[in-house]
Scaffold this motif. Structure first.
Motif, PDB file in Angstrom:
ATOM      1  N   MET A   1      -3.268  -3.840  -2.359  1.00 24.09           N
ATOM      2  CA  MET A   1      -2.712  -3.305  -1.109  1.00 24.09           C
ATOM      3  C   MET A   1      -3.519  -3.857   0.069  1.00 24.09           C
ATOM      4  O   MET A   1      -4.735  -3.666   0.136  1.00 24.09           O
ATOM      5  CB  MET A   1      -2.768  -1.779  -1.116  1.00 24.09           C
ATOM      6  CG  MET A   1      -2.211  -1.138   0.153  1.00 24.09           C
ATOM      7  SD  MET A   1      -2.268   0.668   0.091  1.00 24.09           S
ATOM      8  CE  MET A   1      -1.164   1.005  -1.280  1.00 24.09           C
TER       9      MET A   1
ATOM     10  N   ARG B   1      -5.413  -4.361   3.534  1.00 21.61           N
ATOM     11  CA  ARG B   1      -6.033  -3.551   4.580  1.00 21.61           C
ATOM     12  C   ARG B   1      -6.742  -4.523   5.527  1.00 21.61           C
ATOM     13  O   ARG B   1      -7.731  -5.147   5.150  1.00 21.61           O
ATOM     14  CB  ARG B   1      -7.009  -2.533   4.016  1.00 21.61           C
ATOM     15  CG  ARG B   1      -7.762  -1.779   5.123  1.00 21.61           C
ATOM     16  CD  ARG B   1      -8.742  -0.773   4.581  1.00 21.61           C
ATOM     17  NE  ARG B   1      -8.068   0.412   4.067  1.00 21.61           N
ATOM     18  CZ  ARG B   1      -8.725   1.503   3.664  1.00 21.61           C
ATOM     19  NH1 ARG B   1     -10.044   1.536   3.708  1.00 21.61           N
ATOM     20  NH2 ARG B   1      -8.051   2.544   3.201  1.00 21.61           N
TER      21      ARG B   1
ATOM     22  N   ASP C   1      -8.060  -9.696   5.776  1.00 20.91           N
ATOM     23  CA  ASP C   1      -8.247  -8.440   5.044  1.00 20.91           C
ATOM     24  C   ASP C   1      -9.711  -8.316   4.599  1.00 20.91           C
ATOM     25  O   ASP C   1     -10.541  -9.196   4.848  1.00 20.91           O
ATOM     26  CB  ASP C   1      -7.271  -8.343   3.870  1.00 20.91           C
ATOM     27  CG  ASP C   1      -7.739  -9.088   2.635  1.00 20.91           C
ATOM     28  OD1 ASP C   1      -8.539 -10.037   2.771  1.00 20.91           O
ATOM     29  OD2 ASP C   1      -7.306  -8.732   1.528  1.00 20.91           O
TER      30      ASP C   1
ATOM     31  N   ASP D   1      -3.730   0.969   5.381  1.00 23.86           N
ATOM     32  CA  ASP D   1      -3.161   0.450   4.132  1.00 23.86           C
ATOM     33  C   ASP D   1      -1.645   0.332   4.266  1.00 23.86           C
ATOM     34  O   ASP D   1      -0.996   1.233   4.813  1.00 23.86           O
ATOM     35  CB  ASP D   1      -3.492   1.373   2.961  1.00 23.86           C
ATOM     36  CG  ASP D   1      -4.974   1.384   2.630  1.00 23.86           C
ATOM     37  OD1 ASP D   1      -5.621   0.336   2.786  1.00 23.86           O
ATOM     38  OD2 ASP D   1      -5.479   2.451   2.230  1.00 23.86           O
ATOM     39  N   TRP D   2      -1.087  -0.755   3.749  1.00 23.02           N
ATOM     40  CA  TRP D   2       0.369  -0.895   3.696  1.00 23.02           C
ATOM     41  C   TRP D   2       0.735  -1.683   2.444  1.00 23.02           C
ATOM     42  O   TRP D   2       0.017  -2.590   2.027  1.00 23.02           O
ATOM     43  CB  TRP D   2       0.925  -1.557   4.958  1.00 23.02           C
ATOM     44  CG  TRP D   2       0.174  -2.774   5.446  1.00 23.02           C
ATOM     45  CD1 TRP D   2      -0.932  -2.793   6.250  1.00 23.02           C
ATOM     46  CD2 TRP D   2       0.464  -4.146   5.153  1.00 23.02           C
ATOM     47  NE1 TRP D   2      -1.345  -4.083   6.478  1.00 23.02           N
ATOM     48  CE2 TRP D   2      -0.507  -4.938   5.827  1.00 23.02           C
ATOM     49  CE3 TRP D   2       1.457  -4.792   4.410  1.00 23.02           C
ATOM     50  CZ2 TRP D   2      -0.519  -6.335   5.757  1.00 23.02           C
ATOM     51  CZ3 TRP D   2       1.450  -6.176   4.326  1.00 23.02           C
ATOM     52  CH2 TRP D   2       0.478  -6.934   5.008  1.00 23.02           C
ATOM     53  N   GLU D   3       1.841  -1.308   1.842  1.00 22.37           N
ATOM     54  CA  GLU D   3       2.214  -1.887   0.558  1.00 22.37           C
ATOM     55  C   GLU D   3       3.122  -3.098   0.689  1.00 22.37           C
ATOM     56  O   GLU D   3       3.218  -3.914  -0.241  1.00 22.37           O
ATOM     57  CB  GLU D   3       2.901  -0.831  -0.318  1.00 22.37           C
ATOM     58  CG  GLU D   3       1.986   0.316  -0.720  1.00 22.37           C
ATOM     59  CD  GLU D   3       2.659   1.270  -1.681  1.00 22.37           C
ATOM     60  OE1 GLU D   3       3.842   1.031  -2.016  1.00 22.37           O
ATOM     61  OE2 GLU D   3       2.006   2.226  -2.116  1.00 22.37           O
TER      62      GLU D   3
ATOM     63  N   TRP E   1       0.414 -10.966   2.667  1.00 22.68           N
ATOM     64  CA  TRP E   1       0.890 -10.244   1.486  1.00 22.68           C
ATOM     65  C   TRP E   1       1.184 -11.206   0.335  1.00 22.68           C
ATOM     66  O   TRP E   1       0.810 -10.957  -0.822  1.00 22.68           O
ATOM     67  CB  TRP E   1       2.134  -9.451   1.870  1.00 22.68           C
ATOM     68  CG  TRP E   1       2.662  -8.519   0.836  1.00 22.68           C
ATOM     69  CD1 TRP E   1       2.134  -7.318   0.449  1.00 22.68           C
ATOM     70  CD2 TRP E   1       3.866  -8.689   0.071  1.00 22.68           C
ATOM     71  NE1 TRP E   1       2.939  -6.730  -0.514  1.00 22.68           N
ATOM     72  CE2 TRP E   1       4.012  -7.550  -0.752  1.00 22.68           C
ATOM     73  CE3 TRP E   1       4.844  -9.678   0.022  1.00 22.68           C
ATOM     74  CZ2 TRP E   1       5.082  -7.395  -1.633  1.00 22.68           C
ATOM     75  CZ3 TRP E   1       5.915  -9.527  -0.857  1.00 22.68           C
ATOM     76  CH2 TRP E   1       6.015  -8.400  -1.669  1.00 22.68           C
TER      77      TRP E   1
END
Length: 334
Positions: free
Chosen positions: A1, A3, A29, A62-64, A84
């Motif tokens: 995930m 960040r 990140d 946090d983001w998925e 991502w």
């Protein structure tokens, strides 16, 4: 995930051609992985909006999935996708559903001082390997140049782009006798009925450019075209561009991706979208000069073919940060 622990934003004024402006966003990140995004010709308030709100939106959050980041900014969305997909070790093209390893390209030629010199420029591009040429036309520069190019190259696949400059369809109907594949952007944006009337009169496919799926739905309802000119960086997110692709493809339309402006990242995103299965027409990533780009490898066509990066994750390109530092007029770091 993901960040994000730090971000940087750069404003670039590119020194060639029309000296276009781009905003670049770099996200890093906590593991040191980076993602990059670009907004070409950003809205006037984009810089101040990013400076005021981007850090609070992203740092330590946090983001998925990129769709979970409600930035409303194209550069941020692209950077999130790049980060991502790099974290997952997959190319962006695959992550959004692309299936092609390469895409055919068109070359775009602006109006010329004379018909003879235009034909000579077409000859140069044909000799360079292009089998598809798009001529920019305007009222007063349309039938004669198209006729001359068609006479010189009877078998060449030819399209024209009206640049939304026409108000009468008479000259455009006259062009139909020269075996055009596509008539792009003939009328002002939003004039759905004019596009529908032209499509009823010509055998060439009319192409429209939209900036949202809602705009596209208006054209689909009236069957006002047969081609979607899909410019991914004109949409608020890559997912929205993918939804436009899906709707147009489901309606039986052809799709052409376009996006040759900027410093290279926006072009790379255009190529990723052009790898989608519904993008059946040659893509347009030919302008402005390649010297504008700050990415390696450069994004462009070789003998009329554009490679889709599939051996590297994310957008598939690295940033020349030394060149970026020279071109950046402003930057901020958080």
């Amino acid at each position: 995930m993901p960040r994000v622990r730090e971000l940087e934003v750069f404003r670039l004024v590119l020194p060639y051609g029309a000296r276009s402006e781009s905003l670049l966003v770099k996200l890093t990140d906590h593991g040191g992985m980076t993602g990059w995004g670009e907004a070409v010709s950003p809205e006037p308030k984009a810089w101040s909006r990013l400076e005021e709100s981007l850090a609070a939106l992203l740092i330590g959050v946090d983001w998925e999935h990129p769709d979970a980041v409600p930035s409303g900014d194209r550069a941020v969305d692209m950077a999130c996708w790049d980060l991502w997909t790099r974290m997952r070790g997959v190319p962006l093209a695959h992550a959004i559903g692309g299936t092609r390893t390469s895409v055919m390209a068109t070359v775009r030629l602006a109006p010329d001082p004379s018909v003879e010199s235009l034909v000579a420029r077409v000859n140069q591009q044909v000799c360079a390997g292009y089998g598809h040429v798009t001529l920019d036309i305007r009222p007063g520069w349309d039938v004669e140049p198209v006729r001359a190019v068609r006479q010189a190259y009877p078998a060449l696949t030819l399209a024209v782009d009206g640049g939304n400059a026409y108000t009468d369809r008479g000259q455009l109907v006259a062009l139909d006798s020269y075996g055009l594949e596509v008539i792009e952007r003939p009328f002002p944006l939003g004039d759905v009925h004019a596009h529908a009337a032209l499509q009823d009169e010509v055998t060439a496919s009319v192409a429209v450019e939209v900036r949202s799926t809602a705009e596209l739905d208006d054209y689909l309802t009236l069957r006002a075209a047969k081609v979607l000119l899909l410019r991914p960086t004109a949409f608020p997110s890559l997912s929205e561009a993918r939804r436009a692709h899906d709707r147009a493809a489901a309606a039986g339309w052809d799709i052409q991706c376009a996006g040759g402006q900027g410093a290279g990242l926006a072009r790379a995103a255009t190529v990723a979208v052009a790898s989608l299965p519904g993008c059946t027409l040659p893509c347009d990533v030919t302008q402005p000069p390649k010297q504008n780009q700050i990415v390696t490898p450069l994004v462009g066509a070789n003998a009329g073919v554009v490679a889709v990066p599939l051996t590297q994750p994310g957008l598939g390109h690295t940033i020349d940060e030394t060149r970026l530092a020279r071109l950046a007029k402003e930057s901020f770091h958080a």
